[in-house]
Design a protein around this motif. Structure first.
Motif, mmCIF file in Angstrom:
data_model
loop_
_atom_site.group_PDB
_atom_site.id
_atom_site.type_symbol
_atom_site.label_atom_id
_atom_site.label_comp_id
_atom_site.label_asym_id
_atom_site.label_seq_id
_atom_site.Cartn_x
_atom_site.Cartn_y
_atom_site.Cartn_z
ATOM 1 N N ASP A 1 0.812 -1.218 0.000
ATOM 2 C CA ASP A 1 0.000 0.000 0.000
ATOM 3 C C ASP A 1 0.847 1.270 0.000
ATOM 4 O O ASP A 1 0.347 2.353 -0.313
ATOM 5 N N GLN A 2 2.131 1.146 0.317
ATOM 6 C CA GLN A 2 2.995 2.334 0.280
ATOM 7 C C GLN A 2 3.357 2.735 -1.153
ATOM 8 O O GLN A 2 3.947 3.786 -1.375
ATOM 9 N N HIS A 3 2.980 1.904 -2.119
ATOM 10 C CA HIS A 3 3.278 2.189 -3.525
ATOM 11 C C HIS A 3 2.034 2.623 -4.302
ATOM 12 O O HIS A 3 2.052 2.608 -5.532
ATOM 13 N N TYR B 1 9.002 -7.523 2.051
ATOM 14 C CA TYR B 1 7.943 -6.704 2.655
ATOM 15 C C TYR B 1 7.164 -7.410 3.758
ATOM 16 O O TYR B 1 6.551 -6.745 4.604
#
Length: 437
Positions: free
Chosen positions: A294-296, A405
């Motif tokens: 979700d950080q991308h 991750y």
């Protein structure tokens, strides 16, 4: 929302009988061919280069440059082969395109054949999708009947035949040289390069191998101009593309947009995450590309930006997974596929995917051994860059990125089976029953 959809290849998919020649001609069909027949072949190659069109099959190699690699004519045949062997898990853009509007591909093949002086072109389609194979056959029949294929096309003196060939369902035949061997009647295994297909491809003759979407994009470039196409997308990743959203979104499907759109924008267009759950991880280009999290969400989906973040844009197969999914289980399913589809020609891929599969099944079942995660990394290091073709490299991508991750989930696999950690997943994405702990 800053980016809008650009329905071009998908502009009339919802029209009744969209796949027919009649419908296609009502939507500028074969107008690009008529324009191309008045152009010099070198100008067609130049237009492809100036448009910035890059291969839509995964590698992103400039299409016009690939055409330009062919040696000067020597009086012998030259071939165009369209790679329609779409078979990677999650990749599903070429199949709906060929089903809904196959004449985009046919017209693109004729124009490309003009550009490279080809008089016999081939479509290598995955054998399992019989419905697509039949639709392509019918589209080719319509094109012959209308004078777009065969002898003396539209009275210009140019001749072209198209053969639709159904493969036998081997994933390795998505690799261009394995595809060529299969097309020649041999066992589908990758060839040693050089020589490259541009020099010695099909039947040892100069050959261009392009993806379905790459060729299908050519008619609109010729008709509307290279600048029109280059005006979409980003500076180095120009044009539009089909983004395939599958998994845990409210409205999965094909979203045609300029390169550079973000996943956040696409998920908004798709109605958000299914059931309002949180995004956990996703693939930017199919299962052979390193996963993102979700950080991308705001990474521009173009070749350069995705590569800068450690993955590949690939085929833009965006598989979306919510928080109910076990990363270990998802990666294990993907490795099952790659181990099964390895052609066995080289040791790193043949043996490496087998051992990755064994270890991941242990971790998935909660029976992991001390050092299993380190062993996974070590096996991946021995496959990456050492296998005969890109299948091995693609197979290790979800493993190494998954550990990067979500290492804690792999560590939990030492003592806890996946179904105890993620009980809600049983009836969501994957159908395979878990092994007993």
């Amino acid at each position: 929302m800053s980016t809008q959809l650009t329905p071009i290849l998908s502009a009339f998919w919802d029209v009744e009988r969209s796949w027919t020649l009649e419908t296609y001609e009502q939507h500028e069909g074969y107008d690009g061919l008529r324009a191309a027949l008045k152009m010099d072949p070198t100008d067609l190659v130049a237009a492809a280069k100036e448009s910035g069109l890059r291969g839509r099959g995964g590698a992103g190699f400039p299409t016009g440059m690939k055409w330009g690699f062919l040696p000067p004519p020597d009086g012998g045949p030259r071939y165009l082969v369209v790679n329609a062997d779409e078979s990677e898990p999650g990749t599903c853009k070429d199949t709906p395109l060929m089903m809904a509007a196959p004449h985009f591909l046919i017209e693109g093949m004729i124009i490309t054949s003009l550009a490279i002086d080809c008089h016999h072109a081939f479509i290598y389609v995955r054998g399992e999708i019989v419905h697509v194979y039949r639709r392509l056959l019918r589209a080719v029949e319509e094109a012959y009947a209308a004078g777009y294929l065969g002898k003396d096309i539209l009275g210009t003196g140019f001749d072209l035949d198209i053969t639709v060939h159904a493969g036998a369902g081997a994933y390795i035949c998505g690799e261009e040289t394995a595809l060529l061997d299969s097309l020649e009647g041999r066992r589908g295994q990758p060839r040693l390069k050089p020589p490259f297909p541009a020099v010695a491809g099909l039947y040892a003759r100069p050959t261009v191998v392009n993806n379905v979407e790459s060729i299908a994009s050519v008619p609109s470039i010729v008709l509307h101009g290279a600048d029109w196409f280059a005006g979409m997308g980003t500076e180095k990743s120009q044009g539009f593309g089909l983004f395939s959203l599958s998994g845990h979104v409210e409205r999965p499907g094909q979203y045609e947009a300029p390169l550079g759109i973000t996943l956040r924008e696409l998920i908004d267009m798709a109605g958000g995450m299914r059931g309002g759950k949180k995004l956990k991880f996703w693939t930017p280009g199919g299962s052979s590309t390193p996963i993102f999290t979700d950080q991308h969400l705001d990474v521009p989906l173009d070749f350069e930006s995705v590569a800068a973040e450690g993955s590949m844009l690939g085929t833009r197969a965006l598989q979306i997974f919510d928080e109910s999914v076990s990363v270990v289980r998802a990666v294990s399913r993907w490795i099952d596929f790659y181990a099964h589809e390895s052609c066995g020609k080289c040791t790193p891929c043949r043996e490496g995917t087998f051992w990755l599969k064994q270890i991941l099944e242990r971790l998935e079942a909660g029976r992991g051994h001390e050092g299993d995660i380190e062993k996974l990394d070590d096996i991946c290091d021995n496959i990456l860059g050492r296998s005969f073709c890109a299948l091995g490299d693609g197979a290790v991508s979800p493993v190494t990125s998954g550990i990067k991750y979500f290492r804690e989930e792999f560590e939990q696999g030492m003592h806890t089976p996946w179904h105890e950690l993620f009980p809600a997943e049983r009836n969501t994405l994957f159908a395979k029953e878990s092994q007993p702990a």
